[in-house]
Write a protein that holds these residues in place. Structure first.
Motif, PDB file in Angstrom:
ATOM      1  N   GLY A 115     -18.235 -61.288  10.848  1.00  0.00           N
ATOM      2  CA  GLY A 115     -19.651 -61.633  10.799  1.00  0.00           C
ATOM      3  C   GLY A 115     -20.472 -60.764  11.735  1.00  0.00           C
ATOM      4  O   GLY A 115     -19.937 -59.987  12.521  1.00  0.00           O
ATOM      5  N   GLY A 116     -21.773 -60.904  11.634  1.00  0.00           N
ATOM      6  CA  GLY A 116     -22.672 -60.168  12.515  1.00  0.00           C
ATOM      7  C   GLY A 116     -22.618 -58.666  12.329  1.00  0.00           C
ATOM      8  O   GLY A 116     -23.069 -57.919  13.185  1.00  0.00           O
ATOM      9  N   GLY A 117     -22.033 -58.206  11.223  1.00  0.00           N
ATOM     10  CA  GLY A 117     -21.885 -56.778  10.988  1.00  0.00           C
ATOM     11  C   GLY A 117     -20.684 -56.172  11.704  1.00  0.00           C
ATOM     12  O   GLY A 117     -20.560 -54.944  11.772  1.00  0.00           O
ATOM     13  N   PHE A 118     -19.796 -57.000  12.226  1.00  0.00           N
ATOM     14  CA  PHE A 118     -18.655 -56.528  13.002  1.00  0.00           C
ATOM     15  C   PHE A 118     -17.348 -56.790  12.266  1.00  0.00           C
ATOM     16  O   PHE A 118     -17.240 -57.734  11.493  1.00  0.00           O
ATOM     17  CB  PHE A 118     -18.595 -57.224  14.365  1.00  0.00           C
ATOM     18  N   VAL A 119     -16.366 -55.943  12.550  1.00  0.00           N
ATOM     19  CA  VAL A 119     -15.011 -56.139  12.029  1.00  0.00           C
ATOM     20  C   VAL A 119     -14.019 -56.007  13.183  1.00  0.00           C
ATOM     21  O   VAL A 119     -14.316 -55.378  14.203  1.00  0.00           O
ATOM     22  CB  VAL A 119     -14.629 -55.124  10.920  1.00  0.00           C
ATOM     23  N   MET A 120     -12.868 -56.615  12.987  1.00  0.00           N
ATOM     24  CA  MET A 120     -11.739 -56.391  13.875  1.00  0.00           C
ATOM     25  C   MET A 120     -10.753 -55.538  13.087  1.00  0.00           C
ATOM     26  O   MET A 120     -10.341 -55.918  11.996  1.00  0.00           O
ATOM     27  CB  MET A 120     -11.105 -57.710  14.313  1.00  0.00           C
ATOM     28  N   ASP A 121     -10.416 -54.374  13.639  1.00  0.00           N
ATOM     29  CA  ASP A 121      -9.496 -53.427  13.018  1.00  0.00           C
ATOM     30  C   ASP A 121      -8.219 -53.447  13.857  1.00  0.00           C
ATOM     31  O   ASP A 121      -8.129 -52.790  14.891  1.00  0.00           O
ATOM     32  CB  ASP A 121     -10.142 -52.037  12.998  1.00  0.00           C
ATOM     33  N   ASP A 122      -7.250 -54.251  13.416  1.00  0.00           N
ATOM     34  CA  ASP A 122      -6.105 -54.587  14.250  1.00  0.00           C
ATOM     35  C   ASP A 122      -4.773 -54.232  13.621  1.00  0.00           C
ATOM     36  O   ASP A 122      -4.637 -54.189  12.399  1.00  0.00           O
ATOM     37  CB  ASP A 122      -6.075 -56.108  14.507  1.00  0.00           C
ATOM     38  N   TYR A 123      -3.792 -54.049  14.494  1.00  0.00           N
ATOM     39  CA  TYR A 123      -2.398 -54.069  14.084  1.00  0.00           C
ATOM     40  C   TYR A 123      -1.924 -55.513  14.199  1.00  0.00           C
ATOM     41  O   TYR A 123      -2.331 -56.247  15.109  1.00  0.00           O
ATOM     42  CB  TYR A 123      -1.522 -53.208  15.000  1.00  0.00           C
ATOM     43  N   VAL A 124      -1.043 -55.903  13.295  1.00  0.00           N
ATOM     44  CA  VAL A 124      -0.356 -57.185  13.389  1.00  0.00           C
ATOM     45  C   VAL A 124       1.025 -56.888  13.947  1.00  0.00           C
ATOM     46  O   VAL A 124       1.721 -55.979  13.467  1.00  0.00           O
ATOM     47  CB  VAL A 124      -0.266 -57.869  12.008  1.00  0.00           C
ATOM     48  N   MET A 125       1.410 -57.644  14.975  1.00  0.00           N
ATOM     49  CA  MET A 125       2.711 -57.461  15.595  1.00  0.00           C
ATOM     50  C   MET A 125       3.445 -58.798  15.577  1.00  0.00           C
ATOM     51  O   MET A 125       2.809 -59.855  15.572  1.00  0.00           O
ATOM     52  CB  MET A 125       2.555 -56.941  17.038  1.00  0.00           C
ATOM     53  N   SER A 172      10.130 -69.810  15.073  1.00  0.00           N
ATOM     54  CA  SER A 172      11.111 -68.737  15.237  1.00  0.00           C
ATOM     55  C   SER A 172      10.431 -67.398  15.490  1.00  0.00           C
ATOM     56  O   SER A 172      11.091 -66.439  15.870  1.00  0.00           O
ATOM     57  CB  SER A 172      11.993 -68.630  13.999  1.00  0.00           C
ATOM     58  N   ARG A 173       9.119 -67.322  15.274  1.00  0.00           N
ATOM     59  CA  ARG A 173       8.430 -66.041  15.486  1.00  0.00           C
ATOM     60  C   ARG A 173       7.040 -66.266  16.073  1.00  0.00           C
ATOM     61  O   ARG A 173       6.391 -67.280  15.844  1.00  0.00           O
ATOM     62  CB  ARG A 173       8.364 -65.235  14.208  1.00  0.00           C
ATOM     63  N   LEU A 174       6.629 -65.250  16.807  1.00  0.00           N
ATOM     64  CA  LEU A 174       5.313 -65.200  17.432  1.00  0.00           C
ATOM     65  C   LEU A 174       4.590 -64.002  16.837  1.00  0.00           C
ATOM     66  O   LEU A 174       5.163 -62.909  16.777  1.00  0.00           O
ATOM     67  CB  LEU A 174       5.485 -65.042  18.943  1.00  0.00           C
ATOM     68  N   VAL A 175       3.373 -64.209  16.365  1.00  0.00           N
ATOM     69  CA  VAL A 175       2.580 -63.111  15.810  1.00  0.00           C
ATOM     70  C   VAL A 175       1.329 -62.918  16.660  1.00  0.00           C
ATOM     71  O   VAL A 175       0.903 -63.825  17.379  1.00  0.00           O
ATOM     72  CB  VAL A 175       2.182 -63.370  14.329  1.00  0.00           C
ATOM     73  N   LEU A 176       0.748 -61.734  16.568  1.00  0.00           N
ATOM     74  CA  LEU A 176      -0.506 -61.442  17.241  1.00  0.00           C
ATOM     75  C   LEU A 176      -1.217 -60.327  16.505  1.00  0.00           C
ATOM     76  O   LEU A 176      -0.613 -59.624  15.684  1.00  0.00           O
ATOM     77  CB  LEU A 176      -0.277 -61.075  18.714  1.00  0.00           C
ATOM     78  N   ALA A 177      -2.492 -60.186  16.808  1.00  0.00           N
ATOM     79  CA  ALA A 177      -3.278 -59.061  16.308  1.00  0.00           C
ATOM     80  C   ALA A 177      -3.844 -58.338  17.531  1.00  0.00           C
ATOM     81  O   ALA A 177      -4.308 -58.982  18.467  1.00  0.00           O
ATOM     82  CB  ALA A 177      -4.407 -59.551  15.402  1.00  0.00           C
ATOM     83  N   VAL A 178      -3.785 -57.002  17.508  1.00  0.00           N
ATOM     84  CA  VAL A 178      -4.254 -56.203  18.637  1.00  0.00           C
ATOM     85  C   VAL A 178      -5.076 -55.037  18.095  1.00  0.00           C
ATOM     86  O   VAL A 178      -4.700 -54.409  17.105  1.00  0.00           O
ATOM     87  CB  VAL A 178      -3.069 -55.721  19.514  1.00  0.00           C
TER      88      VAL A 178
END
Length: 172
Positions: A154-164, A121-127
């Motif tokens: 990992g690798g010293g990296f992060v993803m800084d995202d909005y969830v939609m 019933s729903r579609l989610v994503l991170a952007v």
């Protein structure tokens, strides 16, 4: 003359081309957002030929390609999250020379159709929070902000995202 555009499932024979296209799109779009080192890291994680080939063979995950005549112009990947009624749009990319022609919207509509057929019933994503063009496009196509997340990849990296999130019932 406008090329003939169509969406079709990605096949094993498409994988090398898809990996090359991902690299081209990412280097055209993401350097100012995440930098070259994180691009290289994430491409190696997500777009290794064997990773993509493995995903093509799994249930509950889909890969589509956007074809412009004989040229792959974009792609999408989405999967069942394991949360009842939820599918995640994990990847949606259209080459810059094919953007702003409605192709992303058509790929979202196809994802919604598969989600409905899969009982979702729903579609989610991170952007990425800095990816204003993508955020605006998702808002235009019926997604709404549902939160934010910072994920260590990992690798010293992060993803800084909005969830939609978007309802896939009814209005497609």
């Amino acid at each position: 003359m406008e090329k003939d555009f169509r969406i079709a499932p990605v096949t094993q024979a498409d994988v090398e081309n898809l990996v090359e296209l991902a690299r081209e799109i990412w280097f055209a779009h993401y350097p100012a957002l995440i930098g070259i080192a994180q691009i290289e890291y994430m491409l190696a994680q997500r777009y290794d030929v064997e990773v993509v080939r493995g995903e093509l063979g799994r249930d509950g995950i889909w890969w589509d390609k956007l074809m412009a005549g004989d040229e792959m112009a974009g792609f999408a990947s989405y999967f069942l999250t394991g949360v009842p009624g939820e599918m995640k749009l994990d990847k949606l990319y259209v080459h810059p020379r094919h953007q702003r022609r409605g192709h992303g919207g058509r790929m979202i509509a196809r994802t919604c159709e598969i989600a409905r057929k899969s009982g979702c019933s729903r579609l989610v994503l991170a952007v990425n929070k800095g990816n204003r063009g993508a955020i605006d496009a998702y808002l235009k196509h019926g997604f709404r902000m549902a939160g934010s997340v910072v994920k260590d990849i990992g690798g010293g990296f992060v993803m800084d995202d909005y969830v939609m999130v978007k309802s896939v019932m009814g209005d497609e």
